[in-house]
Design a protein around this motif. Structure first.
Motif, PDB file in Angstrom:
ATOM      1  N   LYS A 233       0.831  -1.209   0.000  1.00 48.71           N
ATOM      2  CA  LYS A 233       0.000   0.000   0.000  1.00 48.71           C
ATOM      3  C   LYS A 233       0.862   1.254   0.000  1.00 48.71           C
ATOM      4  CE  LYS A 233      -2.773  -0.911   3.515  1.00 48.71           C
ATOM      5  NZ  LYS A 233      -3.891  -0.729   4.452  1.00 48.71           N
ATOM      6  N   SER A 234       1.980   1.216   0.704  1.00 49.63           N
ATOM      7  CA  SER A 234       2.873   2.383   0.731  1.00 49.63           C
ATOM      8  C   SER A 234       3.489   2.654  -0.632  1.00 49.63           C
ATOM      9  CB  SER A 234       3.982   2.175   1.772  1.00 49.63           C
ATOM     10  OG  SER A 234       4.906   1.178   1.334  1.00 49.63           O
ATOM     11  N   LYS A 235       3.527   1.636  -1.490  1.00 50.90           N
ATOM     12  CA  LYS A 235       4.071   1.784  -2.843  1.00 50.90           C
ATOM     13  C   LYS A 235       2.967   2.029  -3.871  1.00 50.90           C
ATOM     14  CE  LYS A 235       8.288   1.277  -1.572  1.00 50.90           C
ATOM     15  NZ  LYS A 235       9.185   2.446  -1.588  1.00 50.90           N
ATOM     16  N   GLY A 236       1.738   2.270  -3.413  1.00 50.03           N
ATOM     17  CA  GLY A 236       0.649   2.623  -4.306  1.00 50.03           C
ATOM     18  C   GLY A 236      -0.187   1.469  -4.790  1.00 50.03           C
ATOM     19  N   PHE A 237       0.015   0.241  -4.266  1.00 47.64           N
ATOM     20  CA  PHE A 237      -0.788  -0.906  -4.662  1.00 47.64           C
ATOM     21  C   PHE A 237      -1.770  -1.221  -3.519  1.00 47.64           C
ATOM     22  CE2 PHE A 237       3.178  -1.259  -6.985  1.00 47.64           C
ATOM     23  CZ  PHE A 237       2.720  -1.485  -8.282  1.00 47.64           C
ATOM     24  N   ASP A 238      -3.022  -0.774  -3.696  1.00 43.89           N
ATOM     25  CA  ASP A 238      -3.995  -0.885  -2.613  1.00 43.89           C
ATOM     26  C   ASP A 238      -4.809  -2.181  -2.664  1.00 43.89           C
ATOM     27  OD1 ASP A 238      -5.284  -0.291  -4.928  1.00 43.89           O
ATOM     28  OD2 ASP A 238      -6.397   1.441  -4.158  1.00 43.89           O
ATOM     29  N   TYR A 239      -4.510  -3.036  -3.625  1.00 49.24           N
ATOM     30  CA  TYR A 239      -5.298  -4.247  -3.821  1.00 49.24           C
ATOM     31  C   TYR A 239      -4.354  -5.443  -3.854  1.00 49.24           C
ATOM     32  CZ  TYR A 239      -9.218  -7.002  -5.749  1.00 49.24           C
ATOM     33  OH  TYR A 239     -10.218  -7.912  -5.950  1.00 49.24           O
ATOM     34  N   PHE A 240      -4.516  -6.414  -2.901  1.00 48.78           N
ATOM     35  CA  PHE A 240      -3.642  -7.584  -2.766  1.00 48.78           C
ATOM     36  C   PHE A 240      -4.557  -8.801  -2.617  1.00 48.78           C
ATOM     37  CE2 PHE A 240      -0.186  -9.671   0.091  1.00 48.78           C
ATOM     38  CZ  PHE A 240       0.316 -10.363  -1.021  1.00 48.78           C
ATOM     39  N   HIS A 241      -4.509  -9.725  -3.595  1.00 53.87           N
ATOM     40  CA  HIS A 241      -5.571 -10.720  -3.709  1.00 53.87           C
ATOM     41  C   HIS A 241      -4.999 -12.054  -4.185  1.00 53.87           C
ATOM     42  CE1 HIS A 241      -9.808 -11.706  -5.551  1.00 53.87           C
ATOM     43  NE2 HIS A 241      -9.519 -12.447  -4.518  1.00 53.87           N
ATOM     44  N   PHE A 242      -5.299 -13.158  -3.480  1.00 51.96           N
ATOM     45  CA  PHE A 242      -4.923 -14.509  -3.901  1.00 51.96           C
ATOM     46  C   PHE A 242      -6.164 -15.219  -4.456  1.00 51.96           C
ATOM     47  CE2 PHE A 242      -1.445 -13.560  -1.077  1.00 51.96           C
ATOM     48  CZ  PHE A 242      -0.371 -14.248  -1.622  1.00 51.96           C
ATOM     49  N   GLN A 243      -5.996 -15.979  -5.568  1.00 50.30           N
ATOM     50  CA  GLN A 243      -7.069 -16.762  -6.158  1.00 50.30           C
ATOM     51  C   GLN A 243      -6.645 -18.228  -6.246  1.00 50.30           C
ATOM     52  OE1 GLN A 243      -5.707 -14.236  -8.429  1.00 50.30           O
ATOM     53  NE2 GLN A 243      -6.913 -12.571  -7.537  1.00 50.30           N
ATOM     54  N   ASP A 244      -7.634 -19.143  -6.164  1.00 46.49           N
ATOM     55  CA  ASP A 244      -7.301 -20.562  -6.278  1.00 46.49           C
ATOM     56  C   ASP A 244      -7.320 -20.988  -7.738  1.00 46.49           C
ATOM     57  OD1 ASP A 244      -9.938 -20.915  -7.036  1.00 46.49           O
ATOM     58  OD2 ASP A 244     -10.602 -21.624  -5.073  1.00 46.49           O
ATOM     59  N   THR A 245      -7.103 -22.274  -7.994  1.00 43.90           N
ATOM     60  CA  THR A 245      -6.964 -22.782  -9.371  1.00 43.90           C
ATOM     61  C   THR A 245      -8.276 -22.750 -10.138  1.00 43.90           C
ATOM     62  OG1 THR A 245      -7.313 -25.028  -8.540  1.00 43.90           O
ATOM     63  CG2 THR A 245      -5.034 -24.267  -8.764  1.00 43.90           C
ATOM     64  N   LYS A 246      -9.409 -22.629  -9.457  1.00 46.43           N
ATOM     65  CA  LYS A 246     -10.703 -22.618 -10.137  1.00 46.43           C
ATOM     66  C   LYS A 246     -11.213 -21.200 -10.399  1.00 46.43           C
ATOM     67  CE  LYS A 246     -12.130 -27.073  -8.154  1.00 46.43           C
ATOM     68  NZ  LYS A 246     -13.150 -27.772  -7.335  1.00 46.43           N
ATOM     69  N   GLY A 247     -10.409 -20.219 -10.076  1.00 46.71           N
ATOM     70  CA  GLY A 247     -10.820 -18.837 -10.310  1.00 46.71           C
ATOM     71  C   GLY A 247     -11.676 -18.270  -9.211  1.00 46.71           C
ATOM     72  N   ASN A 248     -11.633 -18.894  -8.015  1.00 45.21           N
ATOM     73  CA  ASN A 248     -12.368 -18.362  -6.872  1.00 45.21           C
ATOM     74  C   ASN A 248     -11.454 -17.483  -6.024  1.00 45.21           C
ATOM     75  OD1 ASN A 248     -14.719 -19.875  -7.496  1.00 45.21           O
ATOM     76  ND2 ASN A 248     -13.786 -21.683  -6.560  1.00 45.21           N
ATOM     77  N   SER A 249     -12.051 -16.450  -5.406  1.00 47.04           N
ATOM     78  CA  SER A 249     -11.280 -15.617  -4.489  1.00 47.04           C
ATOM     79  C   SER A 249     -10.918 -16.445  -3.258  1.00 47.04           C
ATOM     80  CB  SER A 249     -12.095 -14.396  -4.077  1.00 47.04           C
ATOM     81  OG  SER A 249     -11.435 -13.704  -3.044  1.00 47.04           O
ATOM     82  N   PHE A 250      -9.607 -16.453  -2.907  1.00 50.24           N
ATOM     83  CA  PHE A 250      -9.184 -17.177  -1.715  1.00 50.24           C
ATOM     84  C   PHE A 250      -8.909 -16.220  -0.551  1.00 50.24           C
ATOM     85  CE2 PHE A 250      -5.868 -19.204   0.954  1.00 50.24           C
ATOM     86  CZ  PHE A 250      -6.644 -20.259   1.442  1.00 50.24           C
ATOM     87  N   LEU A 251      -8.228 -15.088  -0.849  1.00 47.75           N
ATOM     88  CA  LEU A 251      -7.925 -14.142   0.238  1.00 47.75           C
ATOM     89  C   LEU A 251      -7.758 -12.745  -0.334  1.00 47.75           C
ATOM     90  CD1 LEU A 251      -7.211 -13.371   3.136  1.00 47.75           C
ATOM     91  CD2 LEU A 251      -4.839 -14.067   2.666  1.00 47.75           C
ATOM     92  N   ARG A 252      -8.674 -11.826   0.068  1.00 45.95           N
ATOM     93  CA  ARG A 252      -8.546 -10.409  -0.269  1.00 45.95           C
ATOM     94  C   ARG A 252      -8.025  -9.687   0.967  1.00 45.95           C
ATOM     95  NH1 ARG A 252     -13.666 -11.555  -2.729  1.00 45.95           N
ATOM     96  NH2 ARG A 252     -13.804 -10.910  -4.937  1.00 45.95           N
ATOM     97  N   PHE A 253      -6.849  -9.151   0.917  1.00 47.01           N
ATOM     98  CA  PHE A 253      -6.307  -8.466   2.094  1.00 47.01           C
ATOM     99  C   PHE A 253      -7.063  -7.173   2.380  1.00 47.01           C
ATOM    100  CE2 PHE A 253      -2.885 -11.424   1.574  1.00 47.01           C
ATOM    101  CZ  PHE A 253      -2.335 -11.556   2.840  1.00 47.01           C
ATOM    102  N   GLN A 254      -7.624  -6.551   1.333  1.00 47.28           N
ATOM    103  CA  GLN A 254      -8.384  -5.332   1.543  1.00 47.28           C
ATOM    104  C   GLN A 254      -9.797  -5.604   2.062  1.00 47.28           C
ATOM    105  OE1 GLN A 254      -7.179  -6.444  -1.186  1.00 47.28           O
ATOM    106  NE2 GLN A 254      -8.828  -6.810  -2.661  1.00 47.28           N
ATOM    107  N   LYS A 255     -10.271  -6.852   1.885  1.00 47.58           N
ATOM    108  CA  LYS A 255     -11.580  -7.279   2.404  1.00 47.58           C
ATOM    109  C   LYS A 255     -11.459  -8.740   2.828  1.00 47.58           C
ATOM    110  CE  LYS A 255     -14.397  -4.218  -0.498  1.00 47.58           C
ATOM    111  NZ  LYS A 255     -15.466  -4.168  -1.533  1.00 47.58           N
ATOM    112  N   THR A 256     -10.831  -8.973   3.968  1.00 44.72           N
ATOM    113  CA  THR A 256     -10.549 -10.356   4.386  1.00 44.72           C
ATOM    114  C   THR A 256     -11.816 -11.144   4.691  1.00 44.72           C
ATOM    115  OG1 THR A 256     -10.257  -9.546   6.655  1.00 44.72           O
ATOM    116  CG2 THR A 256      -8.279  -9.764   5.301  1.00 44.72           C
ATOM    117  N   TYR A 257     -12.911 -10.437   4.893  1.00 47.88           N
ATOM    118  CA  TYR A 257     -14.168 -11.117   5.209  1.00 47.88           C
ATOM    119  C   TYR A 257     -14.863 -11.660   3.957  1.00 47.88           C
ATOM    120  CZ  TYR A 257     -15.872  -6.569   3.685  1.00 47.88           C
ATOM    121  OH  TYR A 257     -16.102  -5.444   2.978  1.00 47.88           O
TER     122      TYR A 257
END
Length: 719
Positions: A102-126
C-alpha cells in the motif's frame, strides 16, 4: 493616393496568393504541433506504465517464489476441507507485506485458487470463495495461459490496472496472486509527476456489459460526450468533459476512429488549451476508452503571431512595391522621398537583407547592422556565412538553399552569432526575386528578433530538467543562493564542514569561494562570484575545488552551478559532488604552504574496502526497499552496465559518439539512483570527454568503471 484598377488587382491577387501560402504553412505547422503533443502523451503514459510494471515485478517476485506461499497454495488445491486454516496462515504470512505494498501505491492484494475463486482479499478479508470467472477476463486468462498478465480491467466495482502472477508448486499451477491500483489513483500519480490534468472516459459498451442500471448510476457520470461514461472516482474540479464541450462535432467524429489525436481551443491572444486523446486497451486487448490530457500552452498562439507577422510583412512589402512602382512613373524626386520614408519604416521594424544568387550580401538595413554588430561596409560584398553560428548544421542550410533555389519561400528560425560573439535568433522569411524570364536575380530576407523568446524557452526547459533530476542526486551537497544571501543548504554540508547551521554560515561567509584552497588546476580562494559565470557557460567542464572539512582533511569537490530565473531576480544553485576518492590527490596537502591544513590522509584502497562493507546497507537506508529487491536491482545494474561498456567500445571504435553518450548517460543515472557515486561521477567525466572527443581518457575511465563493477560483484558474491 489613387491606384489603377490593374494595380489594385495585382495587390489583391498577391495578397490572396501569399495569404494562402501562409495559411497552408500554418495548417501544417499546427498539425505537426498537435501531433507532437499527442506523441508526448503516449510516450509519457507508456513510460509510466512500464515503470509501474517493473516495480510490480520486483515487489511480487519474493511472494510467488516464497516456499511458504507455494506450499500453502498447494494445500488449498489438494486439501479443500481446511481452506479456512490455510487462509489464516496466508494472511498472517503477508499482512505486513500488504502494508508495504500500500505504501508503494498498490492498494489491492488478492490470492485466487486454481478454479478462479477468491481465496484471500487483504483489503476485504471477510469476503472470499466467490467466483471471479464470470466478471474477470483476467482470471480466465491466467488459468488458461498460466503466464503473468497486466493491464486495465473494469470490474463490477472499480476500474483498475491489475498485475496478476501465476503461482507454481513443483511445476504445478496452484493459484494466482494479484496486486493492483485503481485507475483514478494511477492518473493522480501521473498528474503529480507531469503537472498536467488527466481524465479517462470509458466506452458505454464496456460498462453496459458489466453493470446494471443502478450500479452504473452509483459509479459513473453520464458524459457529455456521446457513447462514454466518466467514473465518479475522478476529480472533476479542475478538468471534466464540460471543458471538452466547446470542441464540437469534430470530437465525436474522431473518437469513433479508436486512434490517438489532439484538439485545441484558443483562450485568447496569449494561451491555448491542448486536449490530447490516447486510446487505452484493456487486458482483453479491446479499446476500453480514452486517456485525455489538458495542457495550457502558448505554442499555437506563437504560430499564429508568426504567421500574422509574415502576412503583414508580405502585405507591406507588396503594397510598398506597388506604391514605389506607381510613383516612379511620376516624378523621380517624389518617388525617392517616398522610398526613403518606406525604408525608414522597414529599418525601424524589420531586419532586412538582400543577396545575389550566390549568397553575397548586396544590401542590409540598420536593424541588420544593429543586431549583427557589423557595419554596412563590413557586410556588403561578404557571404552571409559571416554571421553563421557553429551550431547551425550543413543539412539545415542545404535544405534552406534547396527551397529558395526552387523559387519557393523559406521560413524558419536561424541561430546567428554577432561580431562580438553573442548568440541571437531570428524568425526569417527568405524569398527569391525573379525577373521577367522567371530567373532568380536576388534573394530578400525579412527577419524578426526572437532571441528573448528562444533563450527563455531553452532556459526553462534546461532548468526544468535539472531541477527534476535534483532528487535523484540528493546524496550530493545542494546550496541555493539568491541575490547576496544563501537561502538554503542541504544537511550533508553541515555534516562535512565546520558549520552548525545556515545562519552561522551566512554570518561568516558571503561567497562559496571563500572556502576554497587555492591550487593550480582548482578554483581559487577569492571573495567574489566572478568564477560563477564561467562555470555556468561551461556546464560539461569539471570545475574542481579543494575544501577543508571539519576534521581538517582536504576534500576535492566537483562544483556545478545553475542560474535559475525567479520572478524579477534569479538564484544560483550550487551542486557539490565529493570526488576525492576518484582523483590522485595524495600530494595536494604537501603543495599547500599552510601547515595547519596538513593532516593524515586515509589510504584510498582502505576507504573503498570500508565503503564496500556498508554497500547494501547504504542503498537500503536511502531507497527503503527490501534486501531481495535491492540485490535484484544491483544485479541488473551490473549486467546492464557491463553490456553497455562493451557496446561503447565498439561504438567509439566506429566513431559513433552520440550513441556512446546515450549509453554512458544511462549508466550515470542508474549508478546515482543506487548511490554508486564513484561510478556516477566517472560516467559524468566520460560524458565530458566524449564531448571533447578525448578518446584516450574515455577508454581509461571505462576501465575504472569496469574495475568498480568487479569490486561490487566480488562483494556481492561474498555477501
Amino acid at each position: 493616393m489613387n491606384f489603377t484598377s490593374k494595380q489594385i488587382w495585382i495587390f489583391i491577387t498577391s495578397i490572396t496568393f501569399f495569404a494562402t501560402l501562409i495559411y497552408i504553412d500554418f495548417t501544417f505547422a499546427k498539425s505537426n504541433y498537435l501531433n507532437s503533443k499527442n506523441e508526448e502523451l503516449e510516450r509519457h503514459f507508456n513510460s509510466f506504465l512500464s515503470f509501474r510494471k517493473n516495480v510490480s515485478d520486483l515487489l511480487i517476485e519474493n511472494i510467488i517464489n516464497n516456499p511458504q506461499t507455494k506450499e500453502l497454495m498447494n494445500k488449498v488445491k489438494t486439501d479443500p476441507n481446511n481452506r479456512e486454516k490455510y487462509r489464516k496462515e496466508l494472511e498472517e504470512l503477508f499482512t505486513k507485506k500488504y502494508e508495504y505494498l500500500k505504501s508503494k501505491g498498490f492498494d489491492y492484494f488478492h490470492f485466487q485458487d486454481t478454479k478462479g475463486n477468491s481465496f484471500l482479499r487483504f483489503q476485504k478479508t471477510y469476503k472470499y470463495d466467490d467466483s471471479l470467472i464470470k466478471d474477470r477476463v483476467s482470471i480466465s486468462k491466467i488459468i488458461k495461459e498460466k503466464k503473468s498478465i497486466s493491464g486495465l480491467e473494469t470490474g463490477t466495482s472499480v476500474q483498475k490496472y491489475r498485475y496478476i502472477y501465476p503461482i507454481f508448486y513443483e511445476n504445478s499451477y496452484v493459484g494466482s496472486v494479484e496486486i493492483s491500483t485503481s485507475l483514478s489513483q494511477l492518473l493522480k500519480k501521473l498528474d503529480f509527476q507531469l503537472n498536467e490534468n488527466y481524465l479517462f472516459i470509458t466506452k458505454k459498451t464496456i460498462i453496459d456489459k458489466m453493470l446494471n442500471e443502478d450500479s452504473k448510476k452509483e459509479q459513473y457520470f453520464d458524459s457529455l460526450i456521446d457513447g462514454y461514461y466518466i467514473n465518479k472516482e475522478f476529480d472533476k474540479n479542475n478538468f471534466s468533459d464540460i471543458d471538452l464541450k466547446e470542441l464540437g462535432p469534430s470530437l465525436s467524429y474522431k473518437l469513433q476512429s479508436d486512434k490517438s489525436f489532439s484538439l485545441m481551443t484558443i483562450n485568447g491572444f496569449s494561451t491555448s488549451t491542448i486536449y490530447s486523446f490516447l486510446p487505452v486497451k484493456n487486458i482483453n486487448n479491446e479499446i476500453e476508452g480514452y486517456l485525455i490530457s489538458q495542457e495550457e500552452t502558448n505554442g499555437i498562439n506563437q504560430l499564429i503571431r508568426t504567421q500574422i507577422f509574415s502576412f503583414l510583412s508580405l502585405a507591406l512589402l507588396i503594397l510598398g512595391g506597388i506604391s514605389i512602382y506607381r510613383h516612379l512613373q511620376k516624378r523621380n524626386d517624389e518617388n525617392k522621398k517616398i522610398f526613403e520614408q518606406y525604408k525608414t519604416i522597414m529599418d525601424q521594424s524589420v531586419i532586412v537583407s538582400k543577396t545575389d544568387p550566390k549568397g553575397i550580401i548586396t544590401y542590409v538595413n540598420n536593424q541588420f547592422c544593429k543586431i549583427s554588430g557589423y557595419s554596412k561596409e563590413e557586410l556588403i560584398g561578404k557571404s552571409h556565412n559571416i554571421i553563421r553560428h557553429n551550431d547551425s548544421t550543413i543539412p539545415f542550410f542545404r535544405q534552406m538553399w534547396k527551397t529558395i533555389l526552387a523559387k519557393k519561400i523559406w521560413q524558419g528560425v536561424i541561430k546567428n552569432r554577432s561580431k562580438d560573439g553573442k548568440d541571437y535568433y531570428v524568425q526569417s522569411t527568405i524569398a527569391p526575386i525573379l525577373n521577367e524570364k522567371n530567373e532568380i536575380i536576388e534573394f530578400i530576407a525579412l527577419r524578426e528578433d526572437v532571441t528573448d523568446f528562444i533563450v527563455k524557452k531553452n532556459i526553462f526547459k534546461y532548468e526544468k530538467n535539472r531541477i527534476n533530476n535534483l532528487f535523484n542526486h540528493i546524496n550530493e551537497i545542494l546550496i541555493i543562493k539568491k541575490d547576496d544571501k544563501f537561502e538554503q543548504i542541504s544537511q550533508k554540508f553541515f555534516n562535512i564542514f565546520p558549520f552548525d547551521n545556515l545562519q552561522e554560515f551566512n554570518l561568516q561567509h558571503h561567497y562559496i569561494s571563500e572556502l576554497f584552497i587555492s591550487k593550480e588546476g582548482y578554483l581559487e580562494n577569492i571573495k567574489s562570484d566572478k568564477w560563477i559565470q564561467d562555470a555556468i557557460n561551461t556546464p560539461n567542464k569539471i570545475n574542481k575545488a579543494l575544501i577543508k572539512d571539519k576534521n581538517g582533511d582536504l576534500k576535492t569537490f566537483w562544483i556545478k552551478v545553475q542560474k535559475v530565473p525567479y520572478e524579477k531576480t534569479y538564484y544560483y544553485l550550487f551542486t557539490l559532488t565529493d570526488i576525492s576518492l576518484l582523483l590522485n590527490d595524495s600530494n595536494i596537502k604537501n603543495n599547500i604552504s599552510d601547515k595547519n591544513i596538513v593532516s593524515s590522509h586515509k589510504n584510498l584502497e582502505e576507504e573503498n574496502k570500508s565503503k564496500n562493507i556498508n554497500l547494501f546497507s547504504k542503498i537500503k537506508e536511502d531507497l527503503k526497499l527490501p534486501d531481495e529487491v535491492i540485490i535484484n536491482l544491483v544485479d541488473k545494474f551490473i549486467t546492464s552496465s557491463e553490456d553497455s561498456l562493451i557496446k561503447m567500445r565498439d561504438l567509439i571504435k566506429d566513431n559513433k559518439i552520440e550513441e556512446s553518450k546515450i549509453l554512458v548517460h544511462n549508466i550515470k543515472g542508474s549508478a546515482s539512483t543506487l548511490r554508486f557515486q564513484e561510478i556516477s561521477v566517472i560516467a559524468a567525466l566520460i560524458e565530458s570527454e566524449l564531448e571533447e572527443n578525448n578518446i584516450e581518457n574515455t577508454l581509461e575511465n571505462i576501465k575504472k568503471i569496469e574495475q568498480l563493477l568487479n569490486n561490487i560483484k566480488d562483494y556481492r558474491e561474498n555477501k
